[in-house]
Design an enzyme around this catalytic site. Structure first.
Site, short mmCIF file in Angstrom:
data_model
loop_
_atom_site.label_atom_id
_atom_site.label_comp_id
_atom_site.label_asym_id
_atom_site.label_seq_id
_atom_site.Cartn_x
_atom_site.Cartn_y
_atom_site.Cartn_z
N SER A 75 2.24 12.53 -7.49
CA SER A 75 2.59 11.77 -8.70
C SER A 75 1.77 12.19 -9.91
CB SER A 75 2.35 10.28 -8.50
OG SER A 75 2.76 9.88 -7.25
N GLY A 95 0.03 15.00 -10.41
CA GLY A 95 0.30 16.40 -10.77
C GLY A 95 1.59 16.53 -11.55
N ASN A 137 -9.03 10.60 -7.42
CA ASN A 137 -9.52 9.24 -7.27
C ASN A 137 -10.81 9.27 -6.46
OD1 ASN A 137 -8.06 7.12 -8.31
ND2 ASN A 137 -6.54 7.16 -6.66
N ALA A 155 1.81 5.78 -11.41
CA ALA A 155 3.01 6.62 -11.26
C ALA A 155 3.36 6.72 -9.79
CB ALA A 155 2.75 8.00 -11.84
N ARG A 209 6.63 8.27 -6.85
CA ARG A 209 7.80 9.13 -6.68
C ARG A 209 8.79 8.54 -5.68
NH1 ARG A 209 6.07 14.48 -4.44
NH2 ARG A 209 4.69 13.10 -3.32
N LYS A 247 -15.31 3.21 -11.76
CA LYS A 247 -13.93 3.24 -11.21
C LYS A 247 -14.01 3.12 -9.68
CE LYS A 247 -9.39 4.24 -11.40
NZ LYS A 247 -8.95 5.27 -10.53
N ASN A 267 -12.14 0.44 -7.31
CA ASN A 267 -11.30 0.84 -6.18
C ASN A 267 -11.81 0.26 -4.85
OD1 ASN A 267 -10.68 3.93 -7.80
ND2 ASN A 267 -9.15 2.40 -7.36
N ASN A 294 -8.66 -1.91 -3.70
CA ASN A 294 -7.70 -1.22 -2.83
C ASN A 294 -7.70 -1.69 -1.37
OD1 ASN A 294 -7.88 0.17 -5.27
ND2 ASN A 294 -7.12 2.06 -4.41
N GLU A 342 -7.26 7.49 0.86
CA GLU A 342 -8.48 8.07 0.28
C GLU A 342 -9.71 7.21 0.61
OE1 GLU A 342 -6.90 10.63 -3.45
OE2 GLU A 342 -6.69 8.48 -3.71
O1 KPL Z 1 -6.85 2.88 -9.30
C1 KPL Z 1 -6.19 2.01 -8.79
C2 KPL Z 1 -5.55 2.37 -7.49
O2 KPL Z 1 -4.60 1.71 -7.09
O3 KPL Z 1 -6.01 3.35 -6.89
C3 KPL Z 1 -6.11 0.63 -9.38
C4 KPL Z 1 -6.94 0.61 -10.64
C5 KPL Z 1 -6.64 -0.38 -8.40
C6 KPL Z 1 -4.73 0.28 -9.83
O4 KPL Z 1 -3.83 0.03 -8.81
#
Ligand code: KPL
Length: 306
Positions: free
Chosen positions: A9, A11, A105, A131, A133, A184, A188, A192, A265
């Site tokens: 997505s 890329g 990420n 994003a 697909r 970040k 996550n 997540n 990940e």
């Molecule tokens: O970076 C994200 C991810 O889903 O990996 C967040 C910021 C939590 C947005 O969904």
């Protein structure tokens, strides 16, 4: 020519954005099978930008890692676990002055790639676009996010950045990209895994996981501070709250991966956080418990634990 390694997505989103802004781009696909499938559709990508209510169709050129064309500028857009191997597959094609931009990420693979390419300028980026697909040739740009780019060696911003901005690309330079990536990472790690275990959207966490998020925030704040990233618990809480509200309808990338039966990940998010805590003998029981629960969940779904 800008080469883009990885046609997931992010890329495809970057390939589309750069090509539409007037830059020639070339996708590098993993193997002959993927290239044949891409060419069967004549390299067509259908891009739907939901926030602008726009739909465009574009043709993107693609090639294999074995192609002999030299690479002067490389964007690496694979998943974090695939990035190091993907870069190794094209390393011989990098021209001596080639620059590399990493859009992964989590953390860990960026440092590994910098070690692999000591003679090149390698930039790190933090991307918050949403994003996905529906198929290999369709891309939904569900949410415009923020892209911050920086040099982990703290060099000055490059000239190409001004050129990209002048062509309408929204991205910003950040002088301390490592602090951006750590923050970040904290977001996550807190969001997540819980969206996976509770099988909920980011927004639903506010009702379903408030107590657990608080516990995790406290440990993450300690971890970031121990690594020299100044952030107060209040600011971390506010940032988490903002991200959750701004992406309330999103399914986190980890939850999307699991629903699609893909490798997650986890190792570049919770795994990296735990290894970092271990380096400093920092106790992070809530993060450790979350990691174990997530691995158990992955095992029961037949997915890799790292
Ligand atoms: O970076 C994200 C991810 O889903 O990996 C967040 C910021 C939590 C947005 O969904």
């Amino acid at each position: 020519m800008l080469h883009i390694l990885g046609a997931g997505s992010i890329g495809l989103l970057w390939a589309a954005r750069l090509q539409r802004a007037g830059f020639p781009v070339q996708l590098i696909l993993r193997n002959a099978e993927r290239l044949a499938a891409w060419q069967d559709h004549a390299g067509q990508l259908e891009l739907t930008d939901t926030s602008q209510q726009q739909h465009v169709s574009l043709t993107l050129n693609a090639q294999l890692p074995e192609n002999p064309e030299p690479i002067h500028f490389l964007l690496v857009t694979t998943k974090a676990f695939a990035a190091e191997t993907a870069v190794r597959s094209i390393r011989h094609r990098l021209s001596p002055d080639a620059e590399v931009l990493l859009l992964q990420n989590g953390m860990g693979c960026q440092q590994a790639i910098s070690r692999q390419l000591p003679q090149h300028r390698v930039y790190y980026a933090s991307v918050t676009d949403g994003a996905w697909r529906p198929s290999a040739h369709q891309l939904i740009w569900a949410g415009h996010g923020q892209t911050l780019i920086g040099d982990p060696r703290q060099g000055p911003p490059p000239e190409w950045l001004t050129d990209w901005q002048a062509h309408g690309l929204t991205l910003d330079w950040h002088a301390d990209i490592m602090a951006v990536l750590w923050r970040k990472l904290a977001v996550n790690c807190a969001i997540n895994p819980l969206t996976v275990l509770l099988d909920c959207t980011n927004g639903e966490l506010l009702q379903l996981a408030h107590g657990r998020m608080e516990e995790l925030s406290q440990e993450l704040q300690l971890l970031l501070s121990a690594f020299g990233i100044p952030i107060s618990l209040d600011i971390l809480r506010t940032q988490l709250d903002q991200v959750i509200r701004q992406t309330a309808a999103n399914s986190s990338s980890m939850r999307q991966d699991i629903h699609a039966g893909r490798r997650t990940e986890i190792d570049f998010m919770l795994g990296f956080a735990l290894r970092s805590a271990d380096q400093l003998n920092l106790a992070v029981p809530a993060l450790r418990k979350l990691h174990t629960e997530l691995q158990t969940y992955l095992a029961t779904h037949g997915l890799p634990l790292d």
